[in-house]
Design a protein around this motif. Structure first.
Motif, PDB file in Angstrom:
ATOM      1  N   GLN A 134       0.819  -1.207   0.000  1.00 23.06           N
ATOM      2  CA  GLN A 134       0.000   0.000   0.000  1.00 23.06           C
ATOM      3  C   GLN A 134       0.855   1.261   0.000  1.00 23.06           C
ATOM      4  O   GLN A 134       0.551   2.238  -0.702  1.00 23.06           O
ATOM      5  N   ALA A 135       1.910   1.274   0.798  1.00 26.53           N
ATOM      6  CA  ALA A 135       2.762   2.467   0.880  1.00 26.53           C
ATOM      7  C   ALA A 135       3.437   2.732  -0.458  1.00 26.53           C
ATOM      8  O   ALA A 135       3.496   3.886  -0.926  1.00 26.53           O
ATOM      9  N   GLU A 136       3.938   1.665  -1.085  1.00 31.92           N
ATOM     10  CA  GLU A 136       4.589   1.824  -2.385  1.00 31.92           C
ATOM     11  C   GLU A 136       3.592   2.284  -3.449  1.00 31.92           C
ATOM     12  O   GLU A 136       3.910   3.146  -4.273  1.00 31.92           O
ATOM     13  N   LEU A 137       2.401   1.709  -3.415  1.00 39.53           N
ATOM     14  CA  LEU A 137       1.384   2.079  -4.405  1.00 39.53           C
ATOM     15  C   LEU A 137       1.022   3.556  -4.291  1.00 39.53           C
ATOM     16  O   LEU A 137       0.953   4.269  -5.302  1.00 39.53           O
ATOM     17  N   ALA A 138       0.803   4.028  -3.069  1.00 34.37           N
ATOM     18  CA  ALA A 138       0.457   5.436  -2.865  1.00 34.37           C
ATOM     19  C   ALA A 138       1.591   6.343  -3.321  1.00 34.37           C
ATOM     20  O   ALA A 138       1.358   7.373  -3.982  1.00 34.37           O
ATOM     21  N   ALA A 139       2.815   5.972  -2.994  1.00 35.27           N
ATOM     22  CA  ALA A 139       3.970   6.798  -3.371  1.00 35.27           C
ATOM     23  C   ALA A 139       4.156   6.815  -4.885  1.00 35.27           C
ATOM     24  O   ALA A 139       4.420   7.865  -5.484  1.00 35.27           O
ATOM     25  N   VAL A 140       4.015   5.651  -5.524  1.00 28.40           N
ATOM     26  CA  VAL A 140       4.161   5.576  -6.978  1.00 28.40           C
ATOM     27  C   VAL A 140       3.083   6.390  -7.675  1.00 28.40           C
ATOM     28  O   VAL A 140       3.367   7.135  -8.628  1.00 28.40           O
ATOM     29  N   ASN A 141       1.838   6.274  -7.221  1.00 27.50           N
ATOM     30  CA  ASN A 141       0.754   7.036  -7.841  1.00 27.50           C
ATOM     31  C   ASN A 141       0.992   8.541  -7.724  1.00 27.50           C
ATOM     32  O   ASN A 141       0.673   9.309  -8.644  1.00 27.50           O
ATOM     33  N   GLN A 142       1.553   8.970  -6.608  1.00 33.65           N
ATOM     34  CA  GLN A 142       1.868  10.384  -6.439  1.00 33.65           C
ATOM     35  C   GLN A 142       2.949  10.828  -7.423  1.00 33.65           C
ATOM     36  O   GLN A 142       2.869  11.903  -8.021  1.00 33.65           O
ATOM     37  N   VAL A 143       3.956   9.981  -7.616  1.00 31.53           N
ATOM     38  CA  VAL A 143       5.026  10.290  -8.565  1.00 31.53           C
ATOM     39  C   VAL A 143       4.475  10.348  -9.990  1.00 31.53           C
ATOM     40  O   VAL A 143       4.855  11.225 -10.777  1.00 31.53           O
ATOM     41  N   VAL A 144       3.582   9.417 -10.329  1.00 30.74           N
ATOM     42  CA  VAL A 144       2.984   9.410 -11.665  1.00 30.74           C
ATOM     43  C   VAL A 144       2.273  10.733 -11.942  1.00 30.74           C
ATOM     44  O   VAL A 144       2.424  11.330 -13.017  1.00 30.74           O
ATOM     45  N   GLN A 145       1.497  11.196 -10.963  1.00 30.42           N
ATOM     46  CA  GLN A 145       0.770  12.454 -11.154  1.00 30.42           C
ATOM     47  C   GLN A 145       1.725  13.649 -11.268  1.00 30.42           C
ATOM     48  O   GLN A 145       1.535  14.527 -12.112  1.00 30.42           O
ATOM     49  N   GLN A 146       2.753  13.673 -10.422  1.00 29.62           N
ATOM     50  CA  GLN A 146       3.642  14.838 -10.385  1.00 29.62           C
ATOM     51  C   GLN A 146       4.621  14.866 -11.552  1.00 29.62           C
ATOM     52  O   GLN A 146       4.848  15.922 -12.153  1.00 29.62           O
ATOM     53  N   TYR A 147       5.199  13.713 -11.878  1.00 31.87           N
ATOM     54  CA  TYR A 147       6.253  13.673 -12.888  1.00 31.87           C
ATOM     55  C   TYR A 147       5.802  13.050 -14.208  1.00 31.87           C
ATOM     56  O   TYR A 147       6.302  13.429 -15.274  1.00 31.87           O
ATOM     57  N   GLY A 148       4.885  12.079 -14.140  1.00 32.56           N
ATOM     58  CA  GLY A 148       4.494  11.364 -15.339  1.00 32.56           C
ATOM     59  C   GLY A 148       3.501  12.105 -16.213  1.00 32.56           C
ATOM     60  O   GLY A 148       3.673  12.166 -17.437  1.00 32.56           O
ATOM     61  N   TYR A 149       2.477  12.666 -15.616  1.00 38.60           N
ATOM     62  CA  TYR A 149       1.436  13.319 -16.408  1.00 38.60           C
ATOM     63  C   TYR A 149       1.972  14.439 -17.308  1.00 38.60           C
ATOM     64  O   TYR A 149       1.584  14.509 -18.483  1.00 38.60           O
ATOM     65  N   PRO A 150       2.862  15.312 -16.821  1.00 33.63           N
ATOM     66  CA  PRO A 150       3.395  16.341 -17.723  1.00 33.63           C
ATOM     67  C   PRO A 150       4.152  15.747 -18.916  1.00 33.63           C
ATOM     68  O   PRO A 150       4.049  16.264 -20.032  1.00 33.63           O
ATOM     69  N   ILE A 151       4.899  14.655 -18.690  1.00 33.78           N
ATOM     70  CA  ILE A 151       5.599  14.002 -19.793  1.00 33.78           C
ATOM     71  C   ILE A 151       4.594  13.395 -20.759  1.00 33.78           C
ATOM     72  O   ILE A 151       4.760  13.472 -21.989  1.00 33.78           O
ATOM     73  N   ASN A 152       3.539  12.801 -20.220  1.00 39.34           N
ATOM     74  CA  ASN A 152       2.550  12.096 -21.039  1.00 39.34           C
ATOM     75  C   ASN A 152       1.839  13.003 -22.026  1.00 39.34           C
ATOM     76  O   ASN A 152       1.304  12.516 -23.029  1.00 39.34           O
ATOM     77  N   ILE A 153       1.810  14.304 -21.759  1.00 40.05           N
ATOM     78  CA  ILE A 153       1.188  15.225 -22.717  1.00 40.05           C
ATOM     79  C   ILE A 153       2.193  16.264 -23.228  1.00 40.05           C
ATOM     80  O   ILE A 153       1.803  17.302 -23.764  1.00 40.05           O
ATOM     81  N   GLY A 154       3.483  15.983 -23.051  1.00 42.58           N
ATOM     82  CA  GLY A 154       4.518  16.775 -23.713  1.00 42.58           C
ATOM     83  C   GLY A 154       4.721  18.183 -23.218  1.00 42.58           C
ATOM     84  O   GLY A 154       5.208  19.035 -23.974  1.00 42.58           O
ATOM     85  N   ILE A 155       4.389  18.468 -21.958  1.00 46.37           N
ATOM     86  CA  ILE A 155       4.556  19.843 -21.468  1.00 46.37           C
ATOM     87  C   ILE A 155       5.752  19.928 -20.517  1.00 46.37           C
ATOM     88  O   ILE A 155       5.678  20.501 -19.444  1.00 46.37           O
ATOM     89  N   VAL A 156       6.872  19.338 -20.947  1.00 47.42           N
ATOM     90  CA  VAL A 156       8.147  19.435 -20.233  1.00 47.42           C
ATOM     91  C   VAL A 156       9.168  20.063 -21.169  1.00 47.42           C
ATOM     92  O   VAL A 156       9.052  19.950 -22.389  1.00 47.42           O
ATOM     93  N   ASN A 157      10.171  20.710 -20.597  1.00 48.76           N
ATOM     94  CA  ASN A 157      11.168  21.397 -21.425  1.00 48.76           C
ATOM     95  C   ASN A 157      12.106  20.415 -22.125  1.00 48.76           C
ATOM     96  O   ASN A 157      12.385  20.545 -23.320  1.00 48.76           O
ATOM     97  N   ASN A 158      12.613  19.438 -21.366  1.00 49.01           N
ATOM     98  CA  ASN A 158      13.563  18.465 -21.905  1.00 49.01           C
ATOM     99  C   ASN A 158      13.023  17.063 -21.621  1.00 49.01           C
ATOM    100  O   ASN A 158      12.987  16.624 -20.471  1.00 49.01           O
ATOM    101  N   VAL A 159      12.601  16.370 -22.660  1.00 45.46           N
ATOM    102  CA  VAL A 159      11.933  15.074 -22.484  1.00 45.46           C
ATOM    103  C   VAL A 159      12.847  14.051 -21.824  1.00 45.46           C
ATOM    104  O   VAL A 159      12.459  13.387 -20.848  1.00 45.46           O
ATOM    105  N   ASP A 160      14.057  13.916 -22.310  1.00 45.87           N
ATOM    106  CA  ASP A 160      14.957  12.888 -21.776  1.00 45.87           C
ATOM    107  C   ASP A 160      15.315  13.154 -20.320  1.00 45.87           C
ATOM    108  O   ASP A 160      15.355  12.225 -19.498  1.00 45.87           O
ATOM    109  N   ALA A 161      15.578  14.412 -19.998  1.00 43.15           N
ATOM    110  CA  ALA A 161      15.902  14.757 -18.605  1.00 43.15           C
ATOM    111  C   ALA A 161      14.698  14.517 -17.699  1.00 43.15           C
ATOM    112  O   ALA A 161      14.841  14.040 -16.572  1.00 43.15           O
TER     113      ALA A 161
END
Length: 509
Positions: free
Chosen positions: A447-474
């Motif tokens: 449960q702890a890992e799932l909650a932490a991973v989901n938070q990371v997905v929202q914070q870091y993954g979603y912007p990448i998923n729709i291309g609104i980051v400055n440097n994709v690879d970084a």
């Protein structure tokens, strides 16, 4: 003395019967024989948004329900953007709730951790007719550790999503129908360059692009989840369980999303948008939205009402995968939180709505004579015949309606989309076994890992998923680093072990 003993024995038996009656009927007064004697307001929570006319519809619905069964239902739709967090809050704080919409992801998250009541025996007892619709094999799909925590909907929908789009805009610029990602890009480029009053996708495009990403590379969701980052690599390699942000395919797709965002397919502020493409296309500000086959059929009806001058078409992502499959019975359903004081009443009322055509029509379609009319064959016309479409608002309760579906009560649309039967026939012709959708993942040990991973997905993954980051690879490097720190490896290992056990148990290869 003998008389006294007889009196005492009679009293004892009376008290025993009283206690048993109270135990069996819960809130029902003992000896009344009426399970609806006490008035109860049931509290329901759902994903998604509600329509402008839903309050009007539910007022009429509750009038009928109270008159007949001394019950009303208070439905709260929690939106699309933050409903998962609000579910967690409701379920962890013990806030009183009687019914909650669940999809495979929500069910997997909460069924094994004590958040929902065990309805294994209650389903059969208080919903005998609806219970009889399901085979034991179907109900086995829903069980967690041999117990049932959900009342599933009764429907047969194809899982694949697709692009629902404004074909009239394609015709305007001499374009053909969308049949591939390349033709989608041509369509989107022309719309972005020439249509100043609408966007390709107005609102948050993350889910639409995520579904397209999965289909393009053949990744398959586990337990029907539309959000989990752990997937099966492809249909024919079921043992290859992956966290997709660590794949080369994700890097390639992220660069494409950067290009599409740069071409102004959506707003740079799309993640914070309060509009969703499903609503935006109906008011003429979006050129496309996402839908499965059933959703596309419904959207054809909505567009005929909301934008009658438009012409629409649909491109199924099954064109990319080359196959389709029917969703498992866990696709949509209701769960009863352990905090509910009215489990018996909630189940009795579900049985009534799911077997009463009048109440079902109100819940699903709105007010007859306003939101819909019926043909002699029982098919539905929206809005009602003789009603000006511009004066009719939408009735929608999203998940609360998905979970209520009963295929023998569902209405067919009267002549809205001739292509629907053809689409379903094609999807049926390429249908394969749904290998991944009916598994229920137990996250209780992670449960702890799932909650932490989901938070990371929202914070870091979603912007990448729709291309609104400055440097994709970084951005991907940082995303992967944060996922590792959140415990993605332990989460992946847990899901992989459970999938292997599921395959072995069900003879899936």
């Amino acid at each position: 003395m003998k008389k006294a003993l007889v009196v005492l024995l009679v009293l004892f038996l009376a008290l025993s019967l009283f206690a048993r009656g109270t135990e069996e009927t819960g809130s029902t007064k003992a000896g009344s024989g009426n399970p609806f004697e006490d008035y109860i307001e049931l509290i329901m929570y759902s994903s998604g948004s509600s329509g402008k006319d839903t309050e009007k519809v539910m007022t009429k619905f509750n009038e009928k329900l109270k008159e007949r069964y001394n019950t009303t239902i208070n439905v709260t739709c929690l939106g699309w953007d933050n409903y998962r967090n609000q579910y967690q809050l409701i379920l962890t704080t013990g806030e009183p709730a009687d019914l909650m919409y669940v999809n495979p992801n929500l069910y997997s998250l909460y069924a094994a951790d004590g958040a929902f009541k065990d309805v294994t025996d209650l389903f059969r007892k208080y919903m005998p007719t609806v219970h009889s619709y399901f085979t034991e094999g179907q109900l086995a799909q829903v069980k967690v550790d041999g117990k049932l925590f959900m009342i599933p909907s009764y429907e047969s929908n194809f899982a694949q999503n697709g692009i629902f789009y404004r074909l009239d805009l394609a015709r305007k610029y001499g374009l053909e129908e969308i049949t591939s990602i390349e033709s989608f890009e041509k369509y989107a480029d022309v719309i972005a360059a020439n249509e100043s009053n609408l966007r390709v996708i107005d609102g948050n495009p993350e889910q639409t692009m995520f579904q397209l990403f999965k289909a393009n590379y053949g990744f398959e969701s586990i337990a029907g989840s539309n959000t989990s980052i752990i997937m099966v690599k492809n249909y024919d390699d079921i043992h290859n369980i992956i966290a997709y942000p660590f794949t080369d395919e994700y890097v390639e797709w992220a660069h494409k999303m950067k290009d599409w965002a740069g071409n102004r397919y959506w707003s740079s502020n799309a993640l914070s948008s309060t509009m969703d493409p499903w609503s935006s296309i109906q008011v003429g500000t979006s050129a496309i939205t996402q839908a499965n086959a059933d959703g596309a059929k419904n959207m054809m009806g909505y567009m005929a009402t909301k934008l009658p001058e438009s012409e629409c078409a649909y491109w199924s992502f099954a064109n990319l995968t080359g196959y389709s499959y029917v969703n498992p019975v866990t696709e949509n359903g209701y769960a009863i939180p352990t905090s509910s004081p009215n489990a018996e009443r909630a189940l009795r009322i579900l049985e009534i709505i799911k077997t009463d055509q009048e109440l079902f029509d109100l819940w699903m379609n709105g007010i007859e004579g306003l939101h819909f009319s019926l043909t002699e064959e029982g098919n539905i016309i929206k809005p009602a015949v003789g009603v000006d479409p511009s004066t009719v608002n939408n009735h929608s309760m999203s998940g609360a309606q998905y979970a209520m579906r009963v295929k023998n009560l569902m209405r067919n649309d009267a002549g809205v989309w001739d292509g629907y039967d053809e689409l379903v026939a094609w999807l049926s012709s390429i249908a394969v076994l749904n290998k991944f959708g009916s598994v229920s993942i137990d996250y209780s040990d992670v449960q702890a890992e799932l909650a932490a991973v989901n938070q990371v997905v929202q914070q870091y993954g979603y912007p990448i998923n729709i291309g609104i980051v400055n440097n994709v690879d970084a951005a991907i490097d940082e995303y992967r680093k944060q996922l590792k720190a959140a415990g993605i490896d332990r989460l992946l290992d847990s899901v992989s072990q459970q999938m292997e056990a599921y395959y072995a148990r069900n003879g899936i290869s």
